[in-house]
Design an enzyme around this catalytic site. Structure first.
Site, PDB file in Angstrom:
ATOM      1  N   GLU A 103       0.858  -1.186   0.000  1.00  0.00           N
ATOM      2  CA  GLU A 103       0.000   0.000   0.000  1.00  0.00           C
ATOM      3  C   GLU A 103       0.893   1.234   0.000  1.00  0.00           C
ATOM      4  O   GLU A 103       1.828   1.308   0.791  1.00  0.00           O
ATOM      5  CB  GLU A 103      -0.901   0.043   1.237  1.00  0.00           C
ATOM      6  CG  GLU A 103      -1.798  -1.172   1.428  1.00  0.00           C
ATOM      7  CD  GLU A 103      -2.579  -1.102   2.737  1.00  0.00           C
ATOM      8  OE1 GLU A 103      -2.680  -0.002   3.319  1.00  0.00           O
ATOM      9  OE2 GLU A 103      -3.064  -2.144   3.192  1.00  0.00           O
ATOM     10  N   TYR A 159      -7.608   4.954  -4.249  1.00  0.00           N
ATOM     11  CA  TYR A 159      -8.686   5.634  -3.537  1.00  0.00           C
ATOM     12  C   TYR A 159      -8.151   6.749  -2.658  1.00  0.00           C
ATOM     13  O   TYR A 159      -6.930   6.942  -2.521  1.00  0.00           O
ATOM     14  CB  TYR A 159      -9.470   4.627  -2.696  1.00  0.00           C
ATOM     15  CG  TYR A 159      -8.743   4.086  -1.468  1.00  0.00           C
ATOM     16  CD1 TYR A 159      -9.149   4.432  -0.185  1.00  0.00           C
ATOM     17  CD2 TYR A 159      -7.663   3.210  -1.592  1.00  0.00           C
ATOM     18  CE1 TYR A 159      -8.492   3.935   0.935  1.00  0.00           C
ATOM     19  CE2 TYR A 159      -7.021   2.703  -0.486  1.00  0.00           C
ATOM     20  CZ  TYR A 159      -7.430   3.067   0.784  1.00  0.00           C
ATOM     21  OH  TYR A 159      -6.777   2.573   1.889  1.00  0.00           O
ATOM     22  N   ASP A 196      -7.575   7.989   0.921  1.00  0.00           N
ATOM     23  CA  ASP A 196      -7.444   7.554   2.306  1.00  0.00           C
ATOM     24  C   ASP A 196      -7.300   8.803   3.162  1.00  0.00           C
ATOM     25  O   ASP A 196      -6.191   9.297   3.392  1.00  0.00           O
ATOM     26  CB  ASP A 196      -6.229   6.634   2.457  1.00  0.00           C
ATOM     27  CG  ASP A 196      -6.157   6.007   3.842  1.00  0.00           C
ATOM     28  OD1 ASP A 196      -7.081   6.226   4.647  1.00  0.00           O
ATOM     29  OD2 ASP A 196      -5.171   5.310   4.135  1.00  0.00           O
ATOM     30  N   HIS A 222       2.353   0.688   3.658  1.00  0.00           N
ATOM     31  CA  HIS A 222       2.049  -0.510   4.434  1.00  0.00           C
ATOM     32  C   HIS A 222       2.283  -1.773   3.628  1.00  0.00           C
ATOM     33  O   HIS A 222       2.287  -1.751   2.397  1.00  0.00           O
ATOM     34  CB  HIS A 222       0.600  -0.460   4.930  1.00  0.00           C
ATOM     35  CG  HIS A 222       0.309   0.715   5.807  1.00  0.00           C
ATOM     36  ND1 HIS A 222      -0.974   1.097   6.146  1.00  0.00           N
ATOM     37  CD2 HIS A 222       1.130   1.607   6.421  1.00  0.00           C
ATOM     38  CE1 HIS A 222      -0.926   2.169   6.928  1.00  0.00           C
ATOM     39  NE2 HIS A 222       0.338   2.499   7.098  1.00  0.00           N
ATOM     40  N   ARG A 272      -4.407 -11.580   8.446  1.00  0.00           N
ATOM     41  CA  ARG A 272      -3.631 -10.643   7.624  1.00  0.00           C
ATOM     42  C   ARG A 272      -2.764  -9.796   8.540  1.00  0.00           C
ATOM     43  O   ARG A 272      -3.268  -9.044   9.370  1.00  0.00           O
ATOM     44  CB  ARG A 272      -4.556  -9.736   6.803  1.00  0.00           C
ATOM     45  CG  ARG A 272      -3.782  -8.678   5.980  1.00  0.00           C
ATOM     46  CD  ARG A 272      -4.725  -7.819   5.145  1.00  0.00           C
ATOM     47  NE  ARG A 272      -5.633  -7.041   5.945  1.00  0.00           N
ATOM     48  CZ  ARG A 272      -5.587  -5.700   6.091  1.00  0.00           C
ATOM     49  NH1 ARG A 272      -4.639  -5.013   5.488  1.00  0.00           N
ATOM     50  NH2 ARG A 272      -6.480  -5.064   6.814  1.00  0.00           N
TER      51      ARG A 272
END
Length: 509
Positions: free
Chosen positions: A11, A101, A103, A162, A246
């Site tokens: 990410e 997107y 965030d 991330h 996860r």
């Protein structure tokens, strides 16, 4: 035997600026960035396009769910903070199955799920091209926006890069913490991106290994923007929760150098394999946070880190222990694992001999050498404002502006991918995970794809109504399993029939 292969993803929250307008609304500009990519490609971009139904950002791996009233608004990734944020919440699933997107106040690219560190390098870098496409589209407007693949604005703000790894749900979370804390504290010497200044606002003079280390305040915790923890406890698997956990890793820096990205993910996957097998080294730091900061501030890599038994080890020595354990238990027949171990070994040897020998592979070293040469040539000290500007410019996604890209083009930073591979990864999904099915739905079903998420597709299936198609197994929905079955399919009804799930119950509104 230990293998590096597992479901993983990256990410990137891009730093952004609107040239000449320091008061620009970052949420608005983030939405503009996402829409600028989606529009020309005919991709849906809206708040409602992402299926939040199965998201649970307040579930904690330690066995509880945080009370909504106790959560900081930044943790509520499934709920807009206010009406203003709701106005700018753009969500896109890109052609390759990634999510692009807003965030909160950054545009974020979350890569599709892959199975190897080599694929992470390719699809993470594909995200840089997605960001670049947004920048190019907005260059033609009255309000252009620049993007930076970094983690701090050098003014006291930090944003995330991330990592996500699926691990065996049967592995005790306390064992995960015990194994990962010393590894993460010292991993930064392999894959830090470097930063001018010591302290959150760079108030101390100097250069450090990690851009993120000074922003961490806890050893273990659920938060990601306040009291940032070394090990994050969010228990949101986006998969079968009985089988998978996860691991959401928030401590890494954004890496541009491909070898650093490769080792960052590859070494971490191998260490997770050790933990799952009960074979991880037991090294307990006396003060993990202080050690994290000490390692970042120590360019000599010789700082003694105090252990709970009163002895000390350096970051290099701790990394050597983890490497030796992984090498001992690695599958000698697995080529992917052997390649990661070889690169990890090269990094450790180079750092021990002379870190500058790895200026072609590790971002913090490349940046440090670049800045040292400039500093000595100009006769300036580390607190000179020009160095902070160069620091930020290293991360510019524009090839003609970003200093990393200039170094790479000059052959001063190694490359593992080709332009053709990365460009193909922008529009083609990884073949070995459910990202293939998600990508197929985006590219073929048009308006019949109502919403999507990591573990579901919401389809308008005609007479069947609105149907949620679950995708909780990341290793299903692959090209190998589906290519023949979905050939020629153009409708949601036909897809459900081909998958043998046309009798699914309609989604409850």
């Amino acid at each position: 035997m230990l293998r590096v292969r597992r479901v993983m993803g990256s990410e990137t929250e891009f730093g952004l600026s609107q040239p000449g307008n320091p008061r620009a609304n970052p949420m608005r500009d983030s939405a503009r960035v996402v829409d600028a990519y989606a529009g020309p490609r005919g991709l849906k971009s809206s708040q409602s396009f992402w299926d939040f139904a199965t998201e649970s950002p307040l579930a904690d791996a330690r066995g509880f769910i945080m009370n909504l009233a106790d959560a900081d608004s930044s943790q509520l990734t499934h709920i807009p903070q206010d009406d203003v944020e709701a106005q700018y919440l753009a969500n896109v699933v890109t052609e390759n199955g990634a999510r692009y997107y807003v965030d909160h106040d950054h545009p974020e690219y979350s890569s599709p799920e892959v199975l190897t560190p080599r694929d992470i390098v390719t699809f993470d870098r594909a995200g840089d091209l997605v960001g670049l496409a947004s920048v190019r589209a907005l260059e033609k407007t009255e309000e252009p926006v620049n993007l930076y693949k970094n983690n701090t604005d050098s003014k006291g703000s930090s944003y995330g890069t991330h990592e996500n790894y699926l691990v065996d749900r049967g592995t005790d979370f306390d064992d995960i913490v015990a194994g990962l804390v010393p590894f993460f504290v010292t991993r930064q010497i392999l894959c830090g991106s470097g930063r001018v200044g010591i302290g959150r606002e760079g108030e101390g003079k100097g250069f450090q290994i990690s851009s993120r280390a000074d922003f961490f305040e806890a050893e273990v915790g659920l938060e990601t923007t306040l009291r940032r923890p070394i090990v994050n406890t969010r228990d949101e698997p986006h998969a079968d929760a009985a089988k998978y956990r996860r691991l959401h890793v928030i401590i890494g820096d954004a890496t541009l150098a491909e070898p650093a990205t490769y080792v960052r993910f590859g070494a971490t996957s191998l260490v997770l394999g050790l933990i799952e097998a009960g074979l991880a080294p037991r090294i307990e730091l006396d003060d993990a946070l202080q050690s994290l900061w000490d390692v970042s501030h120590d360019l000599s890599l010789s700082a003694p880190l105090r252990l709970s038994d009163g002895t000390t080890m350096t970051a290099l020595e701790i990394q050597e222990v983890f490497f030796a354990a992984c090498a001992e238990h690695a599958d000698p027949e697995d080529a992917d694992t052997a390649a990661v171990l070889a690169e990890w070994r090269r990094f450790l040897d180079g750092l021990a001999a002379d870190p500058r020998s790895l200026a072609d592979s590790i971002d913090w070293v490349a940046k440090w050498v670049l800045l040292e040469n400039y500093r000595e040539r100009e006769g300036i000290d580390w607190d000179h404002p020009k160095l902070a500007l160069i620091d930020v410019q290293y991360h510019d996604v524009r090839p003609e502006k970003g200093l990393f890209h200039k170094l790479e083009r000059a052959g001063r930073i190694r490359r593992m991918t080709t332009d053709a591979e990365v460009e193909a990864a922008v529009t083609n999904a990884p073949e070995g995970t459910r990202a293939f099915l998600r990508s197929f739905a985006v590219n073929r079903l048009g308006d019949a794809l109502v919403a999507a998420s990591w573990d579901s597709l919401v389809l308008n299936a005609g007479d069947l109504g609105i149907v949620r198609l679950p995708m909780q197994e990341p290793l299903k929905g692959t090209r190998e399993l589906l290519e023949d079955r979905v050939e020629g399919i153009e409708t949601a009804e036909a897809l459900l029939k081909a998958l043998g799930v046309d009798r699914l119950k309609p989604k409850n509104d």
